[in-house]
Design a protein around this motif. Sequence first.
Motif, PDB file in Angstrom:
ATOM      1  N   LEU A  32       9.380  -2.198   5.873  1.00 51.49           N
ATOM      2  CA  LEU A  32       8.987  -2.135   7.285  1.00 51.49           C
ATOM      3  C   LEU A  32       9.794  -3.095   8.149  1.00 51.49           C
ATOM      4  O   LEU A  32       9.786  -2.988   9.377  1.00 51.49           O
ATOM      5  CB  LEU A  32       7.486  -2.474   7.372  1.00 51.49           C
ATOM      6  CG  LEU A  32       6.799  -2.370   8.717  1.00 51.49           C
ATOM      7  CD1 LEU A  32       6.934  -0.967   9.290  1.00 51.49           C
ATOM      8  CD2 LEU A  32       5.342  -2.752   8.592  1.00 51.49           C
ATOM      9  N   HIS A  34       9.120  -6.215   8.819  1.00 49.17           N
ATOM     10  CA  HIS A  34       8.100  -6.811   9.692  1.00 49.17           C
ATOM     11  C   HIS A  34       8.660  -8.030  10.428  1.00 49.17           C
ATOM     12  O   HIS A  34       9.240  -8.923   9.804  1.00 49.17           O
ATOM     13  CB  HIS A  34       6.903  -7.227   8.844  1.00 49.17           C
ATOM     14  CG  HIS A  34       5.668  -7.444   9.640  1.00 49.17           C
ATOM     15  ND1 HIS A  34       5.563  -8.433  10.566  1.00 49.17           N
ATOM     16  CD2 HIS A  34       4.491  -6.780   9.660  1.00 49.17           C
ATOM     17  CE1 HIS A  34       4.374  -8.381  11.127  1.00 49.17           C
ATOM     18  NE2 HIS A  34       3.703  -7.377  10.590  1.00 49.17           N
ATOM     19  N   ASP A  56       6.531   2.085   6.698  1.00 49.48           N
ATOM     20  CA  ASP A  56       5.383   1.302   6.258  1.00 49.48           C
ATOM     21  C   ASP A  56       4.817   1.915   4.963  1.00 49.48           C
ATOM     22  O   ASP A  56       4.444   3.096   4.959  1.00 49.48           O
ATOM     23  CB  ASP A  56       4.350   1.388   7.400  1.00 49.48           C
ATOM     24  CG  ASP A  56       3.090   0.599   7.136  1.00 49.48           C
ATOM     25  OD1 ASP A  56       2.921   0.097   6.003  1.00 49.48           O
ATOM     26  OD2 ASP A  56       2.282   0.493   8.075  1.00 49.48           O
ATOM     27  N   VAL A  94      -2.148  -2.677   3.964  1.00 49.98           N
ATOM     28  CA  VAL A  94      -0.839  -2.797   3.302  1.00 49.98           C
ATOM     29  C   VAL A  94      -1.002  -3.020   1.794  1.00 49.98           C
ATOM     30  O   VAL A  94      -0.361  -2.348   0.988  1.00 49.98           O
ATOM     31  CB  VAL A  94      -0.018  -3.942   3.940  1.00 49.98           C
ATOM     32  CG1 VAL A  94       1.290  -4.152   3.181  1.00 49.98           C
ATOM     33  CG2 VAL A  94       0.252  -3.622   5.407  1.00 49.98           C
TER      34      VAL A  94
END
Length: 353
Positions: A32, A34, A56, A94
Amino acid sequence: MRVLVTGGAGFTGQHLARRLVAGGHEVTALDLLHPQVHPDPDGAVAAFPGTVTVADVADEDAWTGLASPDAVVHLAAETGTGQSMYEADRYHRVNVDGTALAGRFAQERGVPLVTASSRAVYGEGRYACPEHGTRVGGPCCDAALPVASTEDDEHRPVSVYGETKSAGERSLHALDVPVTVVRPQNVVGPGQSLHNPYTGVLAAFLAMLREGRPLTVYGDGHQTRDLVHVADVADLLAWCLEHPPEAARPRVLNCGTGVRTTLLDLARLTADGRPEDSRGPFEIAHLDVRRAGDITHACADLTHLAALGAPLPTRSTADAVADFVAHAWARPGAAAAAWDGALDELARRGLTG
Ligand code: UD1
């Protein structure tokens, strides 16, 4: 082998990917990128020695278009113990849903799965005392001493993070492809995020040393952790891929050095790693706080690993910390104030004691 590495652009993923490519394998990543971990997402993609699909792991659609690999290593996770206590939904999504989907993908494609859980599933872990014997879940009395965790110890997580890792493991129990669950202790070394103030005492100590600030130690500093070099973690994960288990049930492996380091010793090792021209005296500031979800002692028992013939770590914690500091010292990272902010946030939410 063609290996799909989730979280491949991250700290452990990058080390593993290079290790696999050096061993003749091909890698792709699902990550992802992040922003809490990756201030430079393009740089992270460029560093990965294969194609990165940016998506994701908790999103079902992320998996559907992927080419079939020969094996999957699932490393993508949310990792902040303190942050998990107030971002529980995100951590569940997650770490639990993402792991279940990784399992489903491996099953559908009929390929082995290696997944990173955490020693956090053990919570406070096992203690032993001459009077009361051994007990899981914390000390029975003042005479009790912590004992290294073995893979068959009960799960007693004390953080949302630990609960999600435990639930993620459970989601893999019914698969009929070879599954290995690896439970790393605190992974350290070159390349770990210097920007994520929600995790990683070592990055906090580094930021404080660079600014000439005292190192904030929460409590008396006699807490212990088992800090393992990321290259040893990569070696173990690669071995797991190359030696899939035959048993129907997931194989579970600890991952650490088997040696405890106190936070005070960790502070000293970090300071010792500074370049010579920056190696002045340093101070420790004890803060009388305990983050919700923190445990006191952690250490891996490596007996099972040794019995299987899996690679044992070859680098000490001191080497791991030295490698980390040498690599990180001159690189950009968050200011020490970011860690103060993360602690303030916990306090505001009533999550410090
Ligand atoms: C870490 C991992 C987690 C892993 C787990 C396994 C990171 C980033 N997180 O959690 O993914 O599964 O180990 O053991 O490595 N502390 C201070 N001063 C500070 C910051 C922290 O004293 O400025 C203390 C904390 O209260 C804690 C210890 O340092 O007692 C370690 O904290 P941290 O590095 O955040 O890692 P863990 O919670 O152990």
